[in-house]
Design a protein around this motif. Structure first.
Motif, mmCIF file in Angstrom:
data_model
loop_
_atom_site.group_PDB
_atom_site.id
_atom_site.type_symbol
_atom_site.label_atom_id
_atom_site.label_comp_id
_atom_site.label_asym_id
_atom_site.label_seq_id
_atom_site.Cartn_x
_atom_site.Cartn_y
_atom_site.Cartn_z
ATOM 1 N N ASP A 214 0.775 -1.251 0.149
ATOM 2 C CA ASP A 214 0.027 0.010 0.040
ATOM 3 C C ASP A 214 0.951 1.221 -0.082
ATOM 4 N N LEU A 215 1.939 1.418 0.796
ATOM 5 C CA LEU A 215 2.756 2.481 0.819
ATOM 6 C C LEU A 215 3.643 2.467 -0.236
ATOM 7 N N ALA A 216 3.963 1.170 -1.000
ATOM 8 C CA ALA A 216 4.775 1.534 -2.285
ATOM 9 C C ALA A 216 4.148 1.949 -3.135
ATOM 10 N N ALA A 217 2.423 1.665 -3.239
ATOM 11 C CA ALA A 217 1.778 2.172 -4.327
ATOM 12 C C ALA A 217 1.796 3.746 -4.302
ATOM 13 N N MET A 218 1.674 4.146 -3.026
ATOM 14 C CA MET A 218 1.660 5.707 -2.620
ATOM 15 C C MET A 218 3.035 6.163 -3.308
ATOM 16 N N ALA A 219 3.983 5.764 -3.043
ATOM 17 C CA ALA A 219 5.268 6.107 -3.452
ATOM 18 C C ALA A 219 5.524 5.984 -4.974
ATOM 19 N N ARG A 220 5.155 4.977 -5.691
ATOM 20 C CA ARG A 220 4.837 4.598 -7.080
ATOM 21 C C ARG A 220 3.965 5.713 -7.562
ATOM 22 N N GLU A 221 2.925 6.177 -7.185
ATOM 23 C CA GLU A 221 2.040 7.299 -7.720
ATOM 24 C C GLU A 221 2.644 8.475 -7.771
ATOM 25 N N LEU A 222 3.250 8.870 -6.466
ATOM 26 C CA LEU A 222 4.173 10.156 -6.516
ATOM 27 C C LEU A 222 5.090 10.310 -7.406
ATOM 28 N N ALA A 223 5.938 8.874 -7.390
ATOM 29 C CA ALA A 223 7.115 9.114 -8.363
ATOM 30 C C ALA A 223 6.725 9.327 -9.746
ATOM 31 N N SER A 224 5.606 8.719 -10.229
ATOM 32 C CA SER A 224 5.235 8.646 -11.572
ATOM 33 C C SER A 224 4.717 10.072 -12.021
ATOM 34 N N ARG A 225 3.910 10.623 -10.994
ATOM 35 C CA ARG A 225 3.566 12.117 -11.420
ATOM 36 C C ARG A 225 4.653 13.080 -11.355
ATOM 37 N N LEU A 226 5.641 12.858 -10.667
ATOM 38 C CA LEU A 226 6.938 13.603 -10.613
ATOM 39 C C LEU A 226 7.752 13.391 -11.787
ATOM 40 N N ASP A 227 7.673 12.223 -12.371
ATOM 41 C CA ASP A 227 8.476 11.607 -13.422
ATOM 42 C C ASP A 227 9.948 11.531 -12.771
ATOM 43 N N LEU A 228 10.072 10.968 -11.615
ATOM 44 C CA LEU A 228 11.370 10.823 -11.020
ATOM 45 C C LEU A 228 12.274 9.834 -11.625
ATOM 46 N N ASP A 229 13.601 10.281 -11.691
ATOM 47 C CA ASP A 229 14.809 9.113 -11.891
ATOM 48 C C ASP A 229 15.405 8.772 -11.012
ATOM 49 N N GLU A 230 16.171 7.981 -11.069
ATOM 50 C CA GLU A 230 17.221 7.553 -9.980
ATOM 51 C C GLU A 230 17.955 8.883 -9.763
ATOM 52 N N PRO A 231 18.612 9.190 -8.509
ATOM 53 C CA PRO A 231 18.386 8.457 -7.207
ATOM 54 C C PRO A 231 17.197 8.755 -6.671
ATOM 55 N N GLU A 232 16.500 10.185 -7.099
ATOM 56 C CA GLU A 232 15.379 10.599 -6.341
ATOM 57 C C GLU A 232 14.191 9.410 -5.900
ATOM 58 N N GLU A 233 13.857 8.709 -7.138
ATOM 59 C CA GLU A 233 12.888 7.895 -6.793
ATOM 60 C C GLU A 233 13.294 6.853 -5.796
ATOM 61 N N THR A 234 14.687 6.317 -5.621
ATOM 62 C CA THR A 234 14.834 5.335 -4.484
ATOM 63 C C THR A 234 14.770 6.140 -3.249
ATOM 64 N N ARG A 235 15.094 7.417 -3.149
ATOM 65 C CA ARG A 235 14.989 8.094 -1.937
ATOM 66 C C ARG A 235 13.667 8.192 -1.426
ATOM 67 N N LEU A 236 12.652 8.327 -2.285
ATOM 68 C CA LEU A 236 11.224 8.484 -2.050
ATOM 69 C C LEU A 236 10.726 7.057 -1.479
ATOM 70 N N TYR A 237 10.953 5.988 -2.052
ATOM 71 C CA TYR A 237 10.686 4.627 -1.573
ATOM 72 C C TYR A 237 11.384 4.217 -0.445
ATOM 73 N N ALA A 238 12.597 4.599 -0.210
ATOM 74 C CA ALA A 238 13.401 4.365 1.187
ATOM 75 C C ALA A 238 12.400 5.059 2.067
ATOM 76 N N ALA A 239 12.111 6.376 2.040
ATOM 77 C CA ALA A 239 11.431 7.174 2.997
ATOM 78 C C ALA A 239 10.128 6.417 3.342
ATOM 79 N N PHE A 240 9.316 6.300 2.587
ATOM 80 C CA PHE A 240 8.061 5.268 2.676
ATOM 81 C C PHE A 240 8.411 4.071 3.179
ATOM 82 N N ALA A 241 9.407 3.425 3.043
ATOM 83 C CA ALA A 241 9.863 1.993 3.760
ATOM 84 C C ALA A 241 10.081 2.108 5.259
ATOM 85 N N ASP A 242 10.682 3.360 5.463
ATOM 86 C CA ASP A 242 11.091 3.806 6.953
ATOM 87 C C ASP A 242 9.647 3.991 7.717
#
Length: 494
Positions: A359-387
């Motif tokens: 569920d939290l990964a889906a939130m990160a995925r939606e936010l990353a998709s809207r912002l069209d993130l690349d590495e490493p920003e996408e990984t930072r966002l996923y890591a924050a949601f994982a924490d």
């Protein structure tokens, strides 16, 4: 990402997916593509590994309109003429799929990066594209199918998959497809959810959210027909082996649906535009938006509300209490109702009734998709949601089952806004602030909240959205304390 050899037919068109007159790309303006996508999705969901990944990780049940729009846009990027766009989208999809793995209900491992499963996704798209023309009475010519198959091989090559899982020639494809249907596909939970729950409980798109009774009536009439047509279009050997119901006249109804929708091809150019229709359905009505389409949608929404109120007034049952006018619950009951609603609409992104990491990964995925993130920003966002997920588990998972129920959430809502959630807000601010100016301007704000742009900042010079204001609003929303923020349609709308 370097392209690999997509097969012997790619050279006939100058390389995989390289031409602006893409065969596959031409399907996007064809209304029959909607039926083909439903069919392809069912065939994908019937694959055990893909079905397990869908059930565990996908938001298609809780947020079908958002998922449909994202899939549509992603596919358009993958078949577009620009090679850089294709490779960038392929890299994003590979990162997304690499995060999806686990075991299904039979304790069988699944991995969204499995080459065989990825080849089957492409195979279903190709076969359903061919079938949509055959079922509508206009079968494709052999050369067109050859070129189309070369494009699909090119799609796998762009994704970085090695040749071999998908047969190299069209002649070899058909035995492969028949074997998969006869031996590999199953009556999976994901397929049953799509057939018997998704269509029957499809939530209203934002544009029609003000007339739930009208939507529910139309859905009750249309959903069974869609289900019958979808089942009838599946390969007969699989229908028999999976025990899917056979209704009298289903085949005739299915062919009639394909023929009727196929006639829309003869409408004037521009009358049927799937992308415009998708944008209209997913747009959140907003009378104060600087987007004229959102203001028009808001005006239309208001008119529909007035019409619905008039119908209730003239109805013979109008003397009964309108559910929308009942007294709101008070005290603890009101708190529990608000908590349940927030849990269902925002936190439970996959719709399985509990809060889990997907569920939290889906939130990160939606936010990353809207912002069209690349590495490493996408990984930072996923890591924050994982924490944040680890923090939530420690605070709310009282029975230790690895997930958080609605009851556990309601009992521990103060624990939601901890240090890890603050970190999520800070990372989201950083990746939204593209120019690193220390504030989010109107253009950056619009990128994140493009369907919920409630602040009209376009005409105000110097308007900014500070880090502290952003973090405060995000925390208020994600802890369930404030539901009138831009984040509501971003993460709660279907």
């Amino acid at each position: 990402m370097p392209e690999q050899d997509p097969g012997p037919h790619a050279g006939a068109r100058g390389g995989p997916l390289s031409d602006s007159d893409s065969r596959f790309g031409s399907f996007f303006d064809d209304p029959l593509w909607a039926l083909a996508m439903v069919r392809a999705t069912l065939l994908e969901a019937a694959h055990p590994a893909i079905g397990a990944a869908l059930v565990e990780n996908s938001t298609f049940l809780a947020h079908p309109w958002r998922r449909l729009r994202n899939t549509f846009l992603s596919t358009k990027r993958m078949v577009g003429a620009d090679a850089a766009t294709r490779e960038r989208e392929a890299a994003r999809l590979n990162r997304l799929h690499a995060r999806m793995n686990g075991t299904d209900h039979k304790n069988r491992p699944y991995d969204a990066m499995d080459p065989g499963a990825r080849a089957w996704v492409v195979a279903t798209l190709f076969e359903s594209s061919v079938s949509m023309f055959r079922l509508s009475g206009q079968p494709l010519e052999q050369q067109f199918m050859e070129d189309l198959y070369a494009e699909f091989h090119g799609m796998l090559a762009t994704m970085g998959d090695t040749p071999g899982e998908l047969p190299p020639t069209l002649a070899q494809f058909w035995p492969y497809f028949d074997r998969m249907v006869a031996e590999e596909l199953e009556n999976t939970e994901a397929m049953r959810v799509i057939l018997y729950q998704l269509f029957a409980h499809l939530p209203a798109p934002p544009l029609l959210s003000s007339v739930p009774a009208l939507w529910a009536t139309g859905r009750a009439l249309v959903a069974p027909v869609v289900g019958v047509v979808a089942v009838a279009s599946l390969p007969e050997p699989f229908r028999r082996r999976a025990g899917l119901p056979e209704f009298p006249g289903a085949h005739t109804l299915m062919q009639g649906a394909y023929l009727a929708i196929g006639l829309t091809r003869f409408l004037p150019a521009g009358w049927v535009d799937p992308e415009n229709a998708m944008n209209l359905l997913s747009m959140v009505p907003d009378a104060e938006s600087d987007d004229p389409r959102a203001r028009t949608a808001a005006a239309l929404n208001a008119k529909m509300k007035q019409a619905a109120a008039m119908i209730r007034l003239l109805s013979p049952l109008s003397d009964r209490t309108d559910p929308g006018t009942r007294a709101a619950p008070q005290g603890a009951s009101a708190h529990r109702q608000e908590a349940d609603e927030f849990f269902r609409q925002v936190l439970d992104q996959t719709g399985n009734g509990s809060l889990d990491w997907p569920d939290l990964a889906a939130m990160a995925r939606e936010l990353a998709s809207r912002l069209d993130l690349d590495e490493p920003e996408e990984t930072r966002l996923y890591a924050a949601f994982a924490d944040w997920w680890r923090e939530l588990q420690a605070a709310l998972d009282t029975d230790g089952d690895g997930s958080i129920s609605a009851q556990e959430y309601a009992a521990g809502t103060p624990s939601l806004a901890g240090p890890a959630l603050i970190r999520v807000a800070e990372v989201l601010f950083d990746v939204t602030d593209k120019d690193g100016s220390g504030h989010i301007d109107a253009a950056e704000y619009r990128v994140l909240f493009r369907t919920a742009f409630h602040r009209d900042t376009s005409g105000t010079a110097g308007t900014t959205y500070t880090r502290s204001a952003f973090v405060k609003e995000f925390l208020a929303f994600m802890s369930g304390r404030q539901r009138t923020t831009p984040f509501d349609p971003l993460l709660a709308e279907a």
